[in-house]
Design a protein around this motif. Structure first.
Motif, mmCIF file in Angstrom:
data_model
loop_
_atom_site.group_PDB
_atom_site.id
_atom_site.type_symbol
_atom_site.label_atom_id
_atom_site.label_comp_id
_atom_site.label_asym_id
_atom_site.label_seq_id
_atom_site.Cartn_x
_atom_site.Cartn_y
_atom_site.Cartn_z
ATOM 1 N N GLN A 1 0.829 -1.208 0.000
ATOM 2 C CA GLN A 1 0.000 0.000 0.000
ATOM 3 C C GLN A 1 0.864 1.258 0.000
ATOM 4 O O GLN A 1 0.576 2.215 -0.724
ATOM 5 N N LEU A 2 1.929 1.264 0.773
ATOM 6 C CA LEU A 2 2.825 2.421 0.808
ATOM 7 C C LEU A 2 3.520 2.622 -0.534
ATOM 8 O O LEU A 2 3.788 3.756 -0.948
ATOM 9 N N LEU A 3 3.804 1.530 -1.229
ATOM 10 C CA LEU A 3 4.522 1.621 -2.501
ATOM 11 C C LEU A 3 3.619 2.065 -3.649
ATOM 12 O O LEU A 3 4.066 2.807 -4.532
ATOM 13 N N ILE A 4 2.371 1.637 -3.641
ATOM 14 C CA ILE A 4 1.518 1.881 -4.814
ATOM 15 C C ILE A 4 0.656 3.132 -4.699
ATOM 16 O O ILE A 4 0.136 3.603 -5.717
ATOM 17 N N THR A 5 0.492 3.675 -3.497
ATOM 18 C CA THR A 5 -0.432 4.799 -3.311
ATOM 19 C C THR A 5 -0.200 5.960 -4.284
ATOM 20 O O THR A 5 -1.170 6.527 -4.807
ATOM 21 N N PRO A 6 1.047 6.359 -4.595
ATOM 22 C CA PRO A 6 1.223 7.474 -5.543
ATOM 23 C C PRO A 6 0.691 7.193 -6.946
ATOM 24 O O PRO A 6 0.474 8.127 -7.724
ATOM 25 N N PHE A 7 0.455 5.917 -7.262
ATOM 26 C CA PHE A 7 0.031 5.552 -8.608
ATOM 27 C C PHE A 7 -1.480 5.339 -8.725
ATOM 28 O O PHE A 7 -1.983 5.053 -9.814
ATOM 29 N N ILE A 8 -2.201 5.466 -7.601
ATOM 30 C CA ILE A 8 -3.645 5.266 -7.624
ATOM 31 C C ILE A 8 -4.312 6.485 -8.247
ATOM 32 O O ILE A 8 -3.977 7.624 -7.932
ATOM 33 N N ARG A 9 -5.233 6.248 -9.158
ATOM 34 C CA ARG A 9 -5.978 7.303 -9.816
ATOM 35 C C ARG A 9 -7.478 7.150 -9.537
ATOM 36 O O ARG A 9 -7.945 6.028 -9.369
ATOM 37 N N PRO A 10 -8.227 8.252 -9.448
ATOM 38 C CA PRO A 10 -7.777 9.633 -9.657
ATOM 39 C C PRO A 10 -6.874 10.104 -8.529
ATOM 40 O O PRO A 10 -7.033 9.685 -7.382
ATOM 41 N N PHE A 11 -5.922 10.988 -8.859
ATOM 42 C CA PHE A 11 -4.962 11.491 -7.884
ATOM 43 C C PHE A 11 -5.657 12.378 -6.858
ATOM 44 O O PHE A 11 -6.498 13.212 -7.202
ATOM 45 N N ARG A 12 -5.318 12.178 -5.575
ATOM 46 C CA ARG A 12 -5.869 13.012 -4.509
ATOM 47 C C ARG A 12 -4.768 13.332 -3.501
ATOM 48 O O ARG A 12 -4.101 12.426 -2.985
ATOM 49 N N LEU A 13 -4.581 14.623 -3.211
ATOM 50 C CA LEU A 13 -3.610 15.015 -2.189
ATOM 51 C C LEU A 13 -3.997 14.463 -0.824
ATOM 52 O O LEU A 13 -3.127 14.097 -0.028
ATOM 53 N N SER A 14 -5.288 14.411 -0.561
ATOM 54 C CA SER A 14 -5.739 13.898 0.735
ATOM 55 C C SER A 14 -5.296 12.456 0.944
ATOM 56 O O SER A 14 -4.958 12.051 2.063
ATOM 57 N N ARG A 15 -5.273 11.671 -0.145
ATOM 58 C CA ARG A 15 -4.846 10.283 -0.033
ATOM 59 C C ARG A 15 -3.376 10.201 0.351
ATOM 60 O O ARG A 15 -2.977 9.381 1.195
ATOM 61 N N LEU A 16 -2.537 11.052 -0.244
ATOM 62 C CA LEU A 16 -1.119 11.081 0.110
ATOM 63 C C LEU A 16 -0.924 11.546 1.548
ATOM 64 O O LEU A 16 -0.121 10.974 2.301
ATOM 65 N N PHE A 17 -1.669 12.576 1.944
ATOM 66 C CA PHE A 17 -1.519 13.130 3.292
ATOM 67 C C PHE A 17 -1.868 12.095 4.352
ATOM 68 O O PHE A 17 -1.127 11.903 5.334
ATOM 69 N N PHE A 18 -2.995 11.399 4.139
ATOM 70 C CA PHE A 18 -3.440 10.435 5.149
ATOM 71 C C PHE A 18 -2.815 9.052 4.965
ATOM 72 O O PHE A 18 -3.206 8.108 5.649
ATOM 73 N N THR A 19 -1.860 8.948 4.063
ATOM 74 C CA THR A 19 -1.063 7.726 3.949
ATOM 75 C C THR A 19 0.338 7.925 4.496
ATOM 76 O O THR A 19 0.846 7.075 5.247
ATOM 77 N N TYR A 20 0.970 9.066 4.175
ATOM 78 C CA TYR A 20 2.381 9.266 4.520
ATOM 79 C C TYR A 20 2.613 10.257 5.659
ATOM 80 O O TYR A 20 3.583 10.095 6.410
ATOM 81 N N VAL A 21 1.764 11.259 5.800
ATOM 82 C CA VAL A 21 1.966 12.253 6.862
ATOM 83 C C VAL A 21 1.265 11.803 8.142
ATOM 84 O O VAL A 21 1.892 11.667 9.200
ATOM 85 N N ILE A 22 -0.026 11.584 8.054
ATOM 86 C CA ILE A 22 -0.792 10.989 9.151
ATOM 87 C C ILE A 22 -1.359 9.682 8.598
ATOM 88 O O ILE A 22 -2.360 9.697 7.872
#
Length: 267
Positions: free
Chosen positions: A179-200
């Motif tokens: 999940q950590l490896l593939i999240t940047p490639f999930i579409r549609p792109f959402r900043l919220s998805r990155l934030f709640f995966t890597y920051v919190i």
């Protein structure tokens, strides 16, 4: 594994933040699609559709629509070129469904909430539920099957696991890393998805819990058949349950019910 524990899943809770639920569903859709999780059940579903004379599938509890496009392509390639699938959910996700619809001929969706236990009569088709039947406790699961029997439309229940202890181990080890490896490639792109995966990292943490609970809540084939027979005491449907295996190992657990000869089918 015969044990079934009906623990809670965060995504079922009405107060659970929509942005976290959407991130979890996006990940699930990506993985199911990338792995072709439900490819092995296409022949079973195709046979049920031919038996009932139906070409429209009504998917209940569709979530983000993971795997649906692949199943539809499989049905069309398998000899049912007129096959269609309509996505429905109690919590509709048109933002996730619209790109799927645009890229997949024959795919449509209902934008309004649809209760799988009491499907409106206007929503017709062979009913399916992928990766979601375990969300229903026994009484509700029985009611879901009974509604299909009452409306005389076939139904297929499919869970993308075989309910094994190894699957629990994967859910807490390999899959979080994936999940950590593939999240940047999930579409549609959402900043919220990155934030709640890597920051919190709420999305991966809740995914681990819900993924483990999903396996513990799954009904094995014998329990699926018991639910079906309680939902259909008059024997108006013919039921089969079991598991089918991918060529590379993973299993899919299934239950399929179709009206017996002469009982009629709603198209």
């Amino acid at each position: 594994m015969k044990l079934r524990l009906h623990l809670f899943e965060f995504e079922d809770l009405p107060w659970f933040p929509k942005v976290i639920r959407a991130g979890m569903m996006d990940y699930l859709r990506f993985m199911i699609t990338a792995l072709g999780t439900y490819r092995p059940i296409v022949p079973l579903l195709l046979g049920a559709l031919r038996h009932t004379g139906q070409s429209r599938v009504l998917e209940l509890g569709a979530g983000a629509g993971g795997g649906t496009a692949g199943v539809l392509r499989g049905l069309r390639a398998g000899g049912l070129p007129e096959a269609r699938i309509c996505l429905t959910d109690l919590y509709p996700q048109p933002t996730a469904w619209q790109p799927l619809q645009a890229a997949t001929p024959g795919l449509e969706f209902a934008p309004e909430p649809v209760n799988a236990l009491a499907v409106p009569a206007g929503l017709t088709g062979f009913r399916t539920i992928f990766s979601a039947f375990h969300h229903f406790p026994p009484a509700a699961a029985e009611a879901l099957l009974a509604d299909a029997v009452r409306q005389r439309t076939g139904i297929g229940v499919f869970e993308g696991a075989g309910k094994h202890w190894l699957e629990l181990l994967l859910a807490v080890s390999v899959l979080p890393v994936a999940q950590l490896l593939i999240t940047p490639f999930i579409r549609p792109f959402r900043l919220s998805r990155l934030f709640f995966t890597y920051v919190i990292p709420l999305i991966p943490l809740f995914t681990i819990w819900d993924g483990c609970v999903s396996i513990l809540r799954m009904y094995p084939p014998e329990q699926l058949l018991a639910l079906a027979h309680r939902a259909d005491p008059a024997g108006r449907f013919s039921w089969q349950a079991g598991k089918v295996r991918h060529w590379w190992g993973p299993e899919v657990t299934y239950l399929i019910g179709v009206p017996v000869e002469g009982d009629g089918v709603r198209k």
